[in-house]
Design a protein around this motif. Structure first.
Motif: not given
Lengths: 412, 412
Positions: B23, B26-27, B30
């Motif tokens: 997580q 991924s953040r 992004a």
């Protein structure tokens, strides 16, 4: 049986949420003796999901999907799986009724896309969603089982535990029912607990024993498989007696109970009350206790006495005690507990004084803690030497307080 | 640039831990404009890890591995990647020095397997581990970048944020430095905040704006890429001014600060103190405040007054107020705040009274809350109507209390 868990959802790939479903299912499958070799996370994208399924089929015979069962166009798990397996999607009438009832109940208009949630893969075994709208399902083809579960953990977890899990036991073939019980321990480390029951752990097969250490507590989850519920329960009971003989003094509860819920429960039964006076824990004990529904029946209030001045002026700890022994002392803990009990007219009380860190206090090391416990007839203080972070020390101190109180209640 | 995140560790597949690294990364990716199409979790198994790498290479040009860099035989990520890429592993002397120093510092014998942690893929760019022993590294071959990071989040996150992230910016090619700043808001919902800055969100490119709602708060993370640090900082500053103009009244802090750390900080600066009297929140405010290092300088203690009897006898709320308006009332909140301030000789105080649920109280709905705030010169109470769970209501009530106090401090 080997499983692969495929979590579907672009929100996972953007890091908006974490794949906690993967962890939950992995733990559950381990308990069933089903190996998990891979987790995959894939976005709301037909082509990429299809590719993930093709890869998973080469390495697993149970593929568990979470997410993508909802009403929007983004939700495409069952569409892709149905297409991949060459089965049509059909309306599942009980699911449609369930969805329509839901909208009637909350008095909202059901938009047409919600019908989509009642579509299931033709011939699949369907699981009703007790905590949401989209049903789950399992479908098998060419010796591979495809289990589709909703994404929200609040829907997925109970559906798996209450419905899908036993079906997997049956699929494995040897047994037909499953029963679990969690034993909760405090005041004993994981290593020591495992040593005490080493022979049981070594020979475990059915029931299985899964130890877990978390937040300063240790749990043992016992899971039995059998052909009748009572047979499974008997297996658990027998093992539980063996465990109880070794480490029963550290056992405080079962399943979802906590030290604090047990405390509220035990005090409620006796129609008695508790209060607390907290220094290093800064209100944590009270915060935990009052997070339990029904706490108001057993708890009228309490104090946080952070400074020595407040310990004296409001709680009435004598200047002599603070001068001679310091605030972090057996004498202070006892005085705090006694005075709080009197001040709040309660039957029991607990006090916490110590050094949470990051620096020493009164020349006492970080982790030096005294917990005072006062009952209707006696008051004593327990000494703790804790290690770890400030929050960890505070957390375990309050748990020890709750544990000592529970032990007193069990005596009385 | 497309990324795949491969988490390596059997403990993930057994459900002992959750892949929170996936997580986090991924953040972060992004934010850099790097798409993530898949996460994979694989166990400590050579063959299966090798298979996962082969699959990932077909669908990503940045493969990020977490875990498997430690000293034990189970830790095999860099061995498998090196083998796969046909590069040898070589001792990285600065890493070995770092590991040897660590063991000297903690006065423990360094077992031989710890040398393994200093092995890196020949020719890789190495990242020093500031929070552990195993270094990270990045190696490129045939236009694919292999980034290896440690598994423990406490080591992985700072290594990525402080070291690997900027290197990825450079790999992307357009810019060479990166600067981020988190703006923290309270008292405004995510939807409203996004509406107020909609035009800024719509035209965002550089800096990017990443909103996140969590625990009743909203944050905006601004990230700028540029060719010099000062240029990046300027871009952020300019955007921040724009945001401040729209929603500055809800902004309470930056980066890692919390409402409670801000409160402790502001009171410390003024050499002033605060106390609290809590009913529905049951000590949560005090527990949060005292979890901040240095709280003892601004906080002497406080009260949990759960029952009406304790509100009267210990806090001195008048029987008339409780009889006429009830405990969940503006009058009671004001009386609680005033009396607590006097009792604890503090400069400020805050009080909480309301209905946390699950049932009504005094005919008042669950979520009805009054927060009293007393300053050296004034006392007033704020009315809240909160929805959600018992814990959610308690949590947001205390945050509102901290927020109102902060606003008063900013005035004074």
């Amino acid at each position: 049986m080997n499983a692969e868990i495929i979590a579907v959802g672009s929100e996972l790939l953007l890091g908006q949420i974490s794949n906690t479903n993967g962890q939950f299912l992995s733990r559950e499958l381990a308990e069933l003796g089903i190996s998990v070799y891979y987790h995959t996370v894939v976005g709301d994208n037909k082509k990429r999901l299809e590719a993930a399924i093709q890869i998973a089929e080469k390495r697993a015979d149970l593929i568990i999907f979470t997410g993508g069962l909802g009403p929007t166009n983004d939700d495409l798990t069952k569409e892709v799986v149905a297409d991949h397996l060459s089965f049509p999607l059909v309306i599942h009438q009980p699911s449609l009724d369930h969805i329509e009832n839901y909208f009637q109940k909350v008095n909202r208009v059901m938009t047409d896309n919600n019908r989509k949630q009642a579509l299931v893969i033709s011939g699949a075994h369907v699981f009703k969603n007790d905590n949401g709208m989209a049903p789950g399902m399992i479908k098998s083809k060419d010796c591979i089982h495809y289990l589709l579960l909703p994404g929200p953990p609040s829907e997925m977890k109970p559906m798996f535990t209450n419905k899908a899990k036993e079906l997997l036991v049956n699929l494995k073939g040897e047994f037909s029912v499953l029963h679990s019980k969690v034993l909760r321990f405090f005041g004993i480390g994981e290593a020591q607990l495992e040593t005490e029951i080493k022979d049981l752990l070594d020979k475990q097969l059915n029931p299985t024993i899964a130890p877990l250490a978390e937040n300063g507590e240790v749990t043992l989850r016992l899971t039995a498989m059998a052909n009748t519920k009572s047979e499974a329960k008997n297996l658990i009971e027998k093992l539980e007696r063996d465990i109880h003989e070794r480490v029963g003094q550290y056992l405080y509860g079962y399943d979802d109970s906590t030290l604090y819920s047990q405390l509220v429960h035990q005090l409620s039964l006796r129609n008695q009350t508790v209060t607390s006076a907290e220094s290093l824990t800064g209100g944590l004990f009270q915060r935990e206790l009052t997070s339990i529904n029904g706490a108001s029946a057993v708890y009228n209030g309490g104090l946080v006495t952070y400074s020595n001045e407040v310990k004296m002026t409001i709680l009435g700890v004598s200047k002599d005690i603070l001068h001679e022994f310091g605030a972090v002392s057996e004498q202070c803990a006892i005085s705090m507990a006694k005075n709080a009990k009197r001040l709040f007219h309660s039957d029991y009380s607990v006090s916490f004084t110590g050094v949470a860190g990051p620096t020493q206090l009164e020349g006492k090391e970080v982790g030096t803690v005294w917990v005072g416990v006062s009952t209707p007839t006696t008051t004593k203080a327990y000494s703790l030497n804790l290690s770890g972070s400030r929050e960890g020390i505070r957390n375990r101190s309050t748990k020890y307080g709750a544990f000592y109180l529970l032990k007193e209640l069990q005596k009385g």
